[in-house]
Design a protein around this motif. Structure first.
Motif, PDB file in Angstrom:
ATOM      1  N   THR A 121      -5.692  -7.799   1.661  1.00 17.41           N
ATOM      2  CA  THR A 121      -4.361  -8.165   1.466  1.00 17.41           C
ATOM      3  C   THR A 121      -3.589  -6.866   1.338  1.00 17.41           C
ATOM      4  OG1 THR A 121      -4.954  -7.757  -0.952  1.00 17.41           O
ATOM      5  CG2 THR A 121      -4.671 -10.011  -0.307  1.00 17.41           C
ATOM      6  N   SER A 122      -2.195  -6.574   1.198  1.00 18.04           N
ATOM      7  CA  SER A 122      -1.373  -5.364   1.252  1.00 18.04           C
ATOM      8  C   SER A 122      -1.671  -4.572   2.656  1.00 18.04           C
ATOM      9  CB  SER A 122      -1.787  -4.526  -0.068  1.00 18.04           C
ATOM     10  OG  SER A 122      -1.689  -5.321  -0.901  1.00 18.04           O
TER      11      SER A 122
ATOM     12  N   MET B   4       0.870  -1.347   0.007  1.00 17.06           N
ATOM     13  CA  MET B   4      -0.239   0.120  -0.013  1.00 17.06           C
ATOM     14  C   MET B   4       0.765   1.322  -0.076  1.00 17.06           C
ATOM     15  SD  MET B   4      -2.672   1.505   0.127  1.00 17.06           S
ATOM     16  CE  MET B   4      -4.318   0.711   0.203  1.00 17.06           C
TER      17      MET B   4
ATOM     18  N   TRP C  57      -1.609  -4.305  -6.972  1.00 20.14           N
ATOM     19  CA  TRP C  57      -2.739  -4.528  -5.946  1.00 20.14           C
ATOM     20  C   TRP C  57      -3.655  -5.597  -6.590  1.00 20.14           C
ATOM     21  CZ3 TRP C  57      -3.420   1.317  -5.404  1.00 20.14           C
ATOM     22  CH2 TRP C  57      -2.823   1.493  -4.133  1.00 20.14           C
TER      23      TRP C  57
ATOM     24  N   THR D  87      -9.717  -2.967  -4.696  1.00 23.48           N
ATOM     25  CA  THR D  87      -8.724  -2.947  -5.292  1.00 23.48           C
ATOM     26  C   THR D  87      -8.892  -2.185  -6.814  1.00 23.48           C
ATOM     27  OG1 THR D  87      -7.775  -4.783  -4.431  1.00 23.48           O
ATOM     28  CG2 THR D  87      -6.870  -4.537  -6.600  1.00 23.48           C
TER      29      THR D  87
END
Lengths: 460, 152
Positions: A51-52, A1, A41, A64
């Motif tokens: 995620t991230s 990110m 991403w 995303t």
């Protein structure tokens, strides 16, 4: 990110320290590299949600696609604004790009936020650069009215949201999206619960916009300069949709009955705004009202709360973002040449700008939801899920699709076909920059046909 | 109103002066160029081509000074050319082509293809063993402890 957020923040020094000659080149290049990094991403290898992740920001399959769209849009906005901002003083140019970049930063943090208060703060923060862009760089006196409508409609909707969120925080102890989906529903008396439900959603319904609270949109879209129109149509409306989808998780089971009037309002809005489009004389106003119609369908899909509705909503948001932004760019190319948005003044453009006519054609086909473009796929999923909720909705959605096709055709025929008036035969040829701008809008839509699962969200 | 007057007045005064002097305040485009003459004669008002419109653009098309104008930078063709090259290279060749290839080769998005394969494998397994494809209860009912009715 952070690999995208930090370069976006570093765009501020880039803007202020680059020499005036290379300002636009450097910012375009920098933002395109950020867009490239944002594509990482899209990797979603496990079935787990987020995620991230770091402590404050994370991505999930809903945010995303919207994040990638946001990051893709900044270089496009810079490309689009270059011609009309370039002649001004250098500090004004830098300020303009800085406003676009600050908007980008707030949007990345809004879509990536895991805590709802952070999302709320970023949601409100995006209002400020947009307001400045509309009221300072708009071209007509109506821009002041447009900015006021834009600001106060959204604020009036979002202050109840703040109260609702604080109430939720007090009851649940947290506002983290990761946790809230598993928490107990709010225990309030029936009236209080209804008002709380409305408070949670009205801000996003105004932002989408829902027909009935949509009046700010035609004003803001029309009076904004091209970059403002692009970011409004492509991303800021989707903030409303995104917020609704996040809040929906916590609003059950009340949404079963309470969503009814809003779904009907959204569907009716498709018909009404579509009909208004057929009678428009102002090109940007036509595109703005078509945005209201499309987002009405998205609102309907979200309020239905089925997996197909959610998936269809995300797909339509992404596809509409790109197509609508492309149309605003095309309208701006006409505006920069003729300094008028009136459609009858710039007709028969196909004869003098043949390649641009191809872009007009493709953008209009995307707008009217031609298969196999994702615009149709999203619309079809929403229409199907609405039909399974109530067969009568097919009347509204079917008629809405028909009217959408008619006004898209109307827009194309009015601008491209017919006799070319004499006063526009001497217009400047199309710039390479403008061709690049439109292709950078249309190529992603076409590529998304090949891998639509990027947009399906976490429901399907 | 005042701004409009202040914009018109210099042009008007210039027009009167130039016609009085019998010369035109023209830019450096040579008289022989047909397009330059066409531009000047097509204009409704006898405004000098060096005057700027409200956006600061010259009335003369930038394609006259630089026939390879790409739309990026009005005055410097070097910057214009390099801006075009960078925008195209980074926008299309890097982000769309390289980025698109990256996206294409991403592994199974959301494990959807895996889920399909696993479902088919389990169906084959359960059909072979004679088990039902799926049990009705997700949790084993014997592990669920319910409060007896009548208690608060």
């Amino acid at each position: 990110m952070l690999k995208v957020l930090i370069p976006t923040i570093m765009l501020f020094p880039t803007i202020w320290l680059t020499s005036p000659k290379w300002l636009w080149t450097t910012t375009t290049a920098h933002s395109l590299l950020i867009a490239l990094t944002s594509l990482t991403w899209l990797k979603w290898t496990s079935e787990t949600g987020w995620t991230s992740a770091n402590t404050y920001l994370a991505t999930d399959p809903l945010s995303t696609p919207l994040l990638v769209l946001t990051c893709w849009l900044l270089p496009l906005m810079i490309l689009a604004s270059q011609n009309h901002i370039n002649p001004g003083p250098i500090s004004r140019q830098r300020t303009y790009i800085m406003l676009l970049t600050s908007l980008q930063t707030f949007l990345i943090m809004a879509f990536g936020a895991t805590e709802i208060i952070m999302f709320y703060i970023m949601f409100e923060a995006t209002l400020i650069p947009t307001l400045i862009i509309i009221t300072r760089w708009g071209n007509q006196t109506e821009r002041l009215n447009a900015g006021a409508y834009f600001l106060f409609y959204t604020l009036a909707g979002s202050l109840p949201l703040l109260v609702a969120l604080l109430l939720l925080q007090q009851s649940a102890g947290t506002l983290s999206m990761l946790v809230l989906q598993y928490s107990q529903p709010l225990q309030l008396n029936p009236w209080g619960h209804t008002i709380w439900w409305a408070g949670c959603l009205i801000a996003f319904l105004v932002k989408m916009p829902l027909y009935g609270v949509h009046l700010w949109l035609p004003k803001a879209h029309v009076e904004a300069p091209v970059a403002g129109s692009m970011v409004l149509a492509a991303v800021l409306l989707k903030l409303g949709g995104y917020g609704m989808m996040r809040m929906m998780v916590m609003l059950d089971p009340l949404s079963k009955e309470l969503a009814y009037p809003f779904i009907i309002l959204a569907l009716w809005g498709i018909i009404m705004t579509g009909s208004i489009c057929l009678r428009q004389t102002d090109l940007k106003s036509l595109i703005a009202y078509s945005s209201v119609g499309h987002m009405g369908l998205v609102a309907g899909g979200i309020l239905i709360q089925t997996p197909w509705g959610f998936s269809g909503a995300i797909i339509l948001m992404i596809a509409h973002g790109l197509a609508s932004s492309a149309l605003f760019c095309l309208a701006n190319t006409t505006y920069e040449r003729t300094h008028s948005r009136t459609m009858v003044l710039a007709r028969g453009l196909q004869v003098i700008f043949p390649l641009t006519a191809v872009w007009w054609f493709t953008a209009n086909l995307a707008n009217l939801a031609l298969p196999p473009l994702p615009n149709l796929m999203g619309e079809l999923m929403i229409i199907t899920t609405l039909f399974s909720w109530s067969p009568w909705t097919i009347l509204l959605t079917g008629l809405g699709t028909l009217i959408t096709a008619s006004y898209s055709l109307y827009m194309f025929l009015m601008s491209q076909r017919g006799p070319t008036p004499n006063h526009i035969t001497g217009l400047q040829p199309f710039h390479t920059r403008e061709h690049l701008l439109i292709t950078l809008h249309l190529i992603p839509i076409i590529l998304l046909v090949t891998k639509p699962e990027l947009m399906w969200g976490w429901c399907y | 109103m005042a701004s409009r007057l202040s914009r018109i007045w210099p042009t008007l005064s210039r027009v009167r002066l130039s016609s009085a002097l019998g010369s035109r305040c023209v830019s450096q485009t040579p008289k022989s160029s047909a397009s330059g003459a066409a531009v000047a004669s097509d204009l409704q008002q006898p405004v000098s081509p060096a005057a700027q419109d409200s956006h600061g653009h010259a009335e003369v098309s930038p394609f006259e000074k630089n026939p390879d104008f790409h739309g990026f930078h009005h005055h410097d063709s070097f910057v214009d050319e390099w801006n075009m090259r960078l925008a195209f290279f980074l926008g299309i060749s890097v982000t769309i082509v390289v980025g698109g290839t990256f996206i294409h080769y991403l592994p199974d998005h959301g494990m959807r293809q895996w889920a399909r394969r696993e479902a088919e494998r389990l169906i084959k397994l359960r059909e072979a063993e004679g088990f039902p494809l799926m049990t009705e209860n997700y949790y084993d009912p014997s592990t669920i402890v319910l409060p007896s009715s009548g208690e608060e």
